[in-house]
Design a protein around this motif. Structure first.
Motif, mmCIF file in Angstrom:
data_model
loop_
_atom_site.group_PDB
_atom_site.id
_atom_site.type_symbol
_atom_site.label_atom_id
_atom_site.label_comp_id
_atom_site.label_asym_id
_atom_site.label_seq_id
_atom_site.Cartn_x
_atom_site.Cartn_y
_atom_site.Cartn_z
ATOM 1 N N ASP A 216 0.814 -1.213 0.000
ATOM 2 C CA ASP A 216 0.000 0.000 0.000
ATOM 3 C C ASP A 216 0.847 1.263 0.000
ATOM 4 O OD1 ASP A 216 -2.734 -1.030 0.049
ATOM 5 O OD2 ASP A 216 -2.207 -1.830 2.017
ATOM 6 N N SER B 100 -0.715 -1.915 -4.880
ATOM 7 C CA SER B 100 -1.662 -3.015 -4.735
ATOM 8 C C SER B 100 -1.859 -3.722 -6.073
ATOM 9 C CB SER B 100 -3.009 -2.483 -4.235
ATOM 10 O OG SER B 100 -2.874 -1.923 -2.948
ATOM 11 N N ASN C 189 -1.933 -5.029 5.201
ATOM 12 C CA ASN C 189 -2.621 -4.637 3.982
ATOM 13 C C ASN C 189 -3.981 -4.046 4.290
ATOM 14 O OD1 ASN C 189 -2.621 -4.713 0.984
ATOM 15 N ND2 ASN C 189 -4.467 -5.927 1.307
#
Length: 252
Positions: free
Chosen positions: A9, A39, A91
């Protein structure tokens, strides 16, 4: 324990900061992460451009590359002392079932294993991330257990954590990957100049989400821990394939 922490990210992601805050209280933690959101990058490497690493004001290091680049650069060249384990996350959003094929979070952990180190990937199942601290505490729990029960040399752990307060977790379940239906159709649109453009549509809905799967554990409020093999050989097919290949060769 000396750790390398990365994510997909990006270096400014909240999940990364929260995980570092918790890990650094007990472990010597170095953060090397992409300088932007990567991503869906999977295991991509930047083979056609040089990589640059920059130290941020908070002590994190940002790389103009993919999650796999960050781990490879950190282990291969940048870190003066090799860490004992690679952690990727937290994440923003789940990595369940087929998601692991595309996940940069899982890829960073996989790269760590390819470089000879044990590695884990961790995701919070809500993109908005109300309880990153829950996932961070789960990681600390797992690390404590790994000290006495090392991972197999061909495996990583993929951890998914419900977005609830730590005290509300139903527990931890060891799971297998579920499966999704095929992704929905891509979305066609036009740019300001009238040219066709396409966007990926939503991911496929759950297909195999029964007992024992990561989907099932999360749906019941459990943290899902899935051991993933980095050797993708289909060993159960080797003998059969050898047989029909030899048969075809003999017929020729």
């Amino acid at each position: 324990m000396k750790l390398l922490l990365s994510n997909d990210d990006g270096v400014f992601a909240e999940g990364l900061a929260v995980l570092h805050q918790h890990l650094s209280q007990r472990h010597d933690t170095t953060v090397i992460a992409p300088d932007r959101n990567c991503s869906g990058a999977s295991n991509a490497l930047s083979l056609h451009q040089p990589l640059r690493i920059q130290k941020m004001k908070n002590g994190f290091y940002a790389v103009n590359g993919t999650p796999s680049d960050c781990v490879h650069l950190g282990l291969n060249r940048f870190m003066q002392e090799e860490p004992q384990l690679v952690v990727s996350g937290i994440n923003h959003g789940a990595n369940l079932g087929d998601d692991v094929i595309y996940s940069g979070t899982v890829a960073a952990a996989t790269e760590g294993r390819y470089m000879g180190l044990p590695a884990i990937a961790v995701s919070l199942t809500n993109y908005k991330g109300g309880h990153f601290d829950t996932a961070a505490k789960v990681v600390l729990d797992i690390l404590e257990r790994l000290e006495n029960h090392p991972l197999a040399p061909d495996q990583i752990l993929n951890i998914n954590v419900p977005d609830v307060p730590y005290e509300e977790l139903a527990g931890i379940e060891v799971t297998r990957q579920g499966r999704r239906h095929r992704a929905e159709s891509m979305v066609k649109d036009t740019d300001p100049y009238g040219r066709d453009i396409y966007w990926y549509g939503p991911v496929g809905s759950e297909q195999d989400a029964g007992p024992g799967t990561d989907f099932y554990a999360i749906s019941r409020g459990y943290c899902s821990v899935t051991p993933l093999s980095v050797d993708m050989t289909a060993y159960q097919s080797l003998d059969e394939m050898q047989s029909w290949l030899e048969k075809k060769h003999n017929n020729d």
